[in-house]
Structure formats: C-alpha cells, structure tokens
Design a protein around this motif. Sequence first.
Motif, PDB file in Angstrom:
ATOM      1  N   SER A  23       0.869  -1.222  -0.068  1.00 48.51           N
ATOM      2  CA  SER A  23      -0.110  -0.052   0.079  1.00 48.51           C
ATOM      3  C   SER A  23       0.797   1.382  -0.194  1.00 48.51           C
ATOM      4  O   SER A  23       2.180   1.230   0.423  1.00 48.51           O
ATOM      5  CB  SER A  23      -0.934   0.017   1.235  1.00 48.51           C
ATOM      6  N   GLU A  24       0.291   2.286  -0.378  1.00 45.02           N
ATOM      7  CA  GLU A  24       1.013   3.846  -0.322  1.00 45.02           C
ATOM      8  C   GLU A  24       1.313   4.199   0.714  1.00 45.02           C
ATOM      9  O   GLU A  24       2.451   4.685   1.035  1.00 45.02           O
ATOM     10  CB  GLU A  24      -0.139   4.602  -1.244  1.00 45.02           C
ATOM     11  N   ARG A  25       0.650   3.597   1.833  1.00 43.40           N
ATOM     12  CA  ARG A  25       0.708   4.198   3.333  1.00 43.40           C
ATOM     13  C   ARG A  25       2.242   3.552   3.678  1.00 43.40           C
ATOM     14  O   ARG A  25       2.920   4.173   4.394  1.00 43.40           O
ATOM     15  CB  ARG A  25      -0.257   3.428   4.134  1.00 43.40           C
ATOM     16  N   GLU A  26       2.313   2.068   3.364  1.00 49.03           N
ATOM     17  CA  GLU A  26       3.552   1.363   3.762  1.00 49.03           C
ATOM     18  C   GLU A  26       4.547   1.774   3.244  1.00 49.03           C
ATOM     19  O   GLU A  26       5.749   2.038   3.629  1.00 49.03           O
ATOM     20  CB  GLU A  26       3.408  -0.106   3.404  1.00 49.03           C
ATOM     21  N   THR A 112       8.117  -4.909   0.936  1.00 51.59           N
ATOM     22  CA  THR A 112       7.937  -3.442   1.378  1.00 51.59           C
ATOM     23  C   THR A 112       9.457  -2.693   0.667  1.00 51.59           C
ATOM     24  O   THR A 112       9.096  -1.580   0.062  1.00 51.59           O
ATOM     25  CB  THR A 112       7.936  -3.364   2.847  1.00 51.59           C
TER      26      THR A 112
END
Length: 309
Positions: A23-26, A112
């Motif tokens: 995800s963009e958050r990660e 990641t």
Amino acid sequence: MGKTPLAIYLPNTQDEDRFYRVSEREIIKFRAELNLTENDILCSWITRPYEDRWSSVGLEAWLQLAEVDRRMHLYAVGLPQSLLTIIADSDIDIRNRVYLRESLDTDCELRTCYSASDLFLHSTKIGESFGNVIAEAQLCQTPAIVLSTPHRTNAQVEVAGHGVGGIVVRNLAGYCEALRTLANDKDIRVQLGMAGRKRILANYSPGQLVVDMAAVFDICVHCRRHAMDLPKALAMQGLATQYSSRALHAGYRDISGGLSLLSAVLLSMRAPLSKVASLNSWVYPRWHTRGWEFVSKHWFKFMEKFKSD
C-alpha cells in the motif's frame, strides 16, 4: 531422443501472493524512516555476500550519478566486503545516502523494500541461472537494470525483459545511461513497473509453468514418434530461447550508444522473450519448493496422457 542427450530447463515459479506492490501508506512509512522526500530516487540492491559473484558495475554507476545528483539514495542488502569497501571509500555525503542491511528475513520486509524503491539494481560477474530477486522486484512493480553476461550464465536478461520490465545493459557506460534516464523519468519507471509485473505473471506463474511443462512433454513425445528435431520444435512453440551472444550484443548496443534509451524502451515491445531462462543451454527442469506443491497437484493432468505412449 537419440544419441545426443538433451535436457530442458523450465524457469523458477513466482508467486503473486508473496510478492506484490504494498500500500501507499506502507511505502510512505518506509521512505519516511529513511528521511526521503517524494523527489528522492531510492535504488535497492538485494544480494547475498558472495565475493566471486557480484560485479561492481551497478554500484559504480550509482556512485557516478550520486556524485552529481543528491536525489540518489541506495538501500543495499547483503553486499560482499569488496562492495562495502567501495562505499566506505566514497565521500561522506554519498555514504550518508547509503543504507546498509545484512539481510531482509521475511517476505513482508522484502516486498516493502521492493515497492518503496524507484529502481532495482543488479550486476553480476557470472550471471544468473534465473534471478528470483529480479522477478520479485518486478512483481512489486519496480523496474530492474541488469548487466548482460553473454559469455556466462545470462538468464537475467530474459527475466528482466529489455524495455518491458527493465533495462539490459552491456557495460558501465550503458548502466550509467540507463540509471540516469530512468531516475529522471518517472513515467518510464511506472510504465516498466506495470508491464514488468504483467510479464512475470504471464511467463513464470505456477499455473503457466504447468501448461509449459505439459507442452514440453507433448512436443518431446511428438518428436520421438516422428523423428523431428526437438530444439527446433521447442523454439517454434516459443519454449526455447533463440538468442545468441551475437544477437544479444546487437540487441542491446543502443543502451551504450545509438538509439536513445527512451526510443529503446518504446521500440522494444517485440516478439515475446523465451520461457526458457538459460541462454544457449539445455538443463533439466527446476522448481522452487513453493512451486513444486502446486505443480505436483496438477501432475496427474498430463501424466495420465503419456502412460499409454
């Protein structure tokens, strides 16, 4: 098949459930921990510390660009001592933009890192028999720059997919050009990243390799019955490489002179690359443990067909 022994190599399986873009958050969190801005370019290089295996070409190219472009950062995992020494001898400003790790131990850490990277670097002295890290990076939509080793094992050029999921270069000058161009063009990086994931899934997913393996058995039986040339038959079905060392040099010369890199990317959507990973060689099928369980479940689907042959 005759007096001349022949074996066939099917590529390693790649599992989309293990490697995908996080995800963009990660991604933001990972880059924030390194104090990176949105405009910074993070290159990753994930290896194992084998001294005789890794070439310094990728690192030297990054160092040359890092000297003139302070956006360049490097996340390096498992580098051998020879490459660590090169980094230690560089200017402190450059050393401060290098992040060293001994290892990444889980799939979560790996995907990641791949996802948060803008580019994946790879250069080896002896080539790859496949190149899992290249495929894993591309599954996370990170394009790879790889060094061709046409006189050694050279599967990395097919896994990377020149102009589709990555860029293949022949030497340091080509590596510098590819790195500089991709660092300065986000659109090309995104294009290569998206196309690379699609290509890896199309060629190296467990389901596709089961189909390919069944096709190889089918062709082998057909050639035996009709006294046909097996390598030629496999090549006609797109199951064998048709690249020679001469073709590799001709195909990639635009990276170190001639066509611009952008033109090379746009023009390189040519015939699909081989599904056989090893160039100019025939070796037995290999499967990683994670793929074998899947393959074994489907073995009966085509083995029954050949019991009567």
